[in-house]
Design a protein around this motif. Structure first.
Motif, mmCIF file in Angstrom:
data_model
loop_
_atom_site.group_PDB
_atom_site.id
_atom_site.type_symbol
_atom_site.label_atom_id
_atom_site.label_comp_id
_atom_site.label_asym_id
_atom_site.label_seq_id
_atom_site.Cartn_x
_atom_site.Cartn_y
_atom_site.Cartn_z
ATOM 1 N N VAL A 1 -41.500 68.244 43.887
ATOM 2 C CA VAL A 1 -40.907 66.969 43.471
ATOM 3 C C VAL A 1 -40.025 67.241 42.256
ATOM 4 C CG1 VAL A 1 -41.355 64.594 42.783
ATOM 5 C CG2 VAL A 1 -42.966 65.789 44.289
ATOM 6 N N SER A 2 -38.731 67.056 42.423
ATOM 7 C CA SER A 2 -37.783 67.350 41.350
ATOM 8 C C SER A 2 -37.436 66.091 40.568
ATOM 9 C CB SER A 2 -36.513 67.969 41.923
ATOM 10 O OG SER A 2 -35.951 67.145 42.909
ATOM 11 N N GLY B 1 -32.116 63.647 47.197
ATOM 12 C CA GLY B 1 -33.519 63.286 47.265
ATOM 13 C C GLY B 1 -34.357 64.179 46.378
ATOM 14 N N SER B 2 -35.543 63.707 46.018
ATOM 15 C CA SER B 2 -36.399 64.441 45.084
ATOM 16 C C SER B 2 -37.618 65.066 45.728
ATOM 17 C CB SER B 2 -36.854 63.504 43.960
ATOM 18 O OG SER B 2 -35.754 63.136 43.163
ATOM 19 N N MET B 3 -37.925 64.707 46.976
ATOM 20 C CA MET B 3 -39.024 65.359 47.701
ATOM 21 C C MET B 3 -38.423 66.526 48.459
ATOM 22 S SD MET B 3 -42.144 64.040 47.386
ATOM 23 C CE MET B 3 -43.047 64.250 48.902
#
Lengths: 208, 207
Positions: free
Chosen positions: B206-207, B22-24
């Motif tokens: 956020v990635s 996930g990015s969050m």
């Protein structure tokens, strides 16, 4: 073979069992005097199909080569030789405020709303993103179920940007791509001149 | 050594394979308890607020105040020694009363900033209610705060119930920028007066 830690199955059958979050980075594009930045399903590891029900584009520090040009997006339903010309209808709320305290307002912006238009959907005003060294545009677009062949494709955006060296501007746009064909690609560009610098990230948001 | 399941590489080289993670990324949760301020300072208490992520999001959940006033935020360029970064902003809101009247959209010129260093309010001129069930909830997005080239833009949306009778729901939209090319390394929230009685603030990268 499952991977089990302390009695909990972490991974099995080629997938994680434990939740790793629902927003997945698909692709990052970085501009360097680029005329356009495009996300095309099936090209350069981009996924923009029925894999995810919602996609999110995040644009960061978009800096125009030419002063006073709008930044926008358009979409394609082609499977090759993409044309970015899908019909769209949209509504726009704009707000701005000058650094000297003048000209503060919010209102409906007819300049960049679309009515069954195939042209670019500006995410800013059409003619005023500043290109001062520290000026740029930032924001995001949600695109809902682009792979649907039943429904039109809704999108919603928010953007903050500098204009003319003196103003804080913001736009929030809602609209739809008026087609039941699957949307397969999105392209970003300034009205004219290159994208001098900036990063756009495409995320997929899982439904399960 | 990689972790391969059913022919799919899930882990390798010290990271989760592309497209799976996930990015969050939750960085820090801070819970208010009669708190004068809530701060996220890079390098302090496990907070990351630097170029690790290009976008940060702070979510405020059930922010309840002890005194009717407004919730605001500011940034710092000296890891929290001072919260006084110059900002230009816009602020508008949509309101509707419990009794069905006053459905409107307004620009609030008393809540915007023009090259000012004070706190930027995320709620509006009609102050937050203090009834037991009143609160504000919302999110603040900050773009590339560590940039030493660009200004730092932010976008926020915070709905809340005001302190009048009948009560109004306010849906507040704040946009602007920290007008500096120095890195922003800390963010602080506080009420115009009184404490943040309760509530949770969550910082995500956020990635």
């Amino acid at each position: 073979m499952a991977f089990v830690s302390n009695g909990t199955t972490i991974a099995d059958a080629g997938a994680f069992s434990a939740s790793l979050g629902s927003m997945v980075l698909i692709k990052t594009l970085t501009a360097s005097s680029s005329a356009t930045l495009s996300f095309v399903n099936g090209s350069s590891s981009v996924v923009l199909d029925g894999t995810y029900p919602i996609y999110k584009f995040v644009f960061i520090n978009m800096h125009p080569e030419t002063n006073g040009k709008g930044f926008g997006v358009n979409f394609s339903d082609d499977t090759s030789s993409h044309s970015y010309d899908l019909t769209k209808t949209s509504s726009v709320i704009e707000t701005y405020h000058a650094e000297d305290g003048s000209e503060s307002t919010v209102g409906y912006q007819t300049g960049v709303h679309l009515a069954q238009s195939t042209g670019i959907q500006y995410l800013t005003a059409e003619d005023n993103v500043g290109n001062g060294n520290d000026e740029c545009a930032n924001g995001e677009i949600y695109l809902f179920n682009p792979a649907s062949t039943t429904y039109i494709k809704h999108y919603s955006t928010m953007c903050s940007y500098n204009s003319n060296g003196t103003h804080c501007n913001s736009m929030r746009i809602s609209g739809y791509i008026n087609t039941t064909a699957a949307v397969t690609a999105a392209q970003f560009k300034f009205k004219s001149g290159n994208i001098d610098a900036g990063t756009i990230k495409l995320y997929g948001i899982k439904d399960s | 050594m990689g972790l391969i399941s059913n022919g799919t590489t899930l882990l390798d080289g010290g990271s989760i394979s592309s497209g799976l993670a996930g990015s969050m990324n939750l960085i820090k949760t801070v819970t208010a308890s009669s708190s004068g301020t809530i701060s996220f300072v890079h390098g302090s208490s496990s907070v990351v607020f630097d170029n690790t992520y290009s976008v940060y999001c702070i979510k405020g959940i059930n922010i309840h105040n002890s005194t009717s006033d407004e919730l605001g935020f500011n940034g710092s360029i000296d890891t929290g020694s001072n919260y006084n970064v110059t900002k230009t902003t816009t602020h508008f809101y949509v309101i509707h009363a419990d009794n069905g009247t006053q459905g409107h959209l307004y620009y609030n010129a008393s809540e915007d900033l023009a090259q000012a260093t004070g706190f930027q309010n995320l709620t509006s001129a009609s102050q937050m209610g203090t009834n037991n069930d009143d609160c504000a909830d919302g999110e603040l997005w900050i773009y590339n705060p560590s940039s030493t080239t660009f200004m730092k833009h932010f976008l926020a949306r915070f709905p809340y119930m005001d302190s009048r009778s009948p009560q109004y729901v306010y849906d507040c939209y704040t946009t602007g920028y920290f007008n500096t090319t120095s890195a922003i390394d800390a963010i602080q929230f506080k009420m115009g007066s009184g404490n943040i009685d309760s509530g949770t603030f969550k910082l995500y990268g956020v990635s």
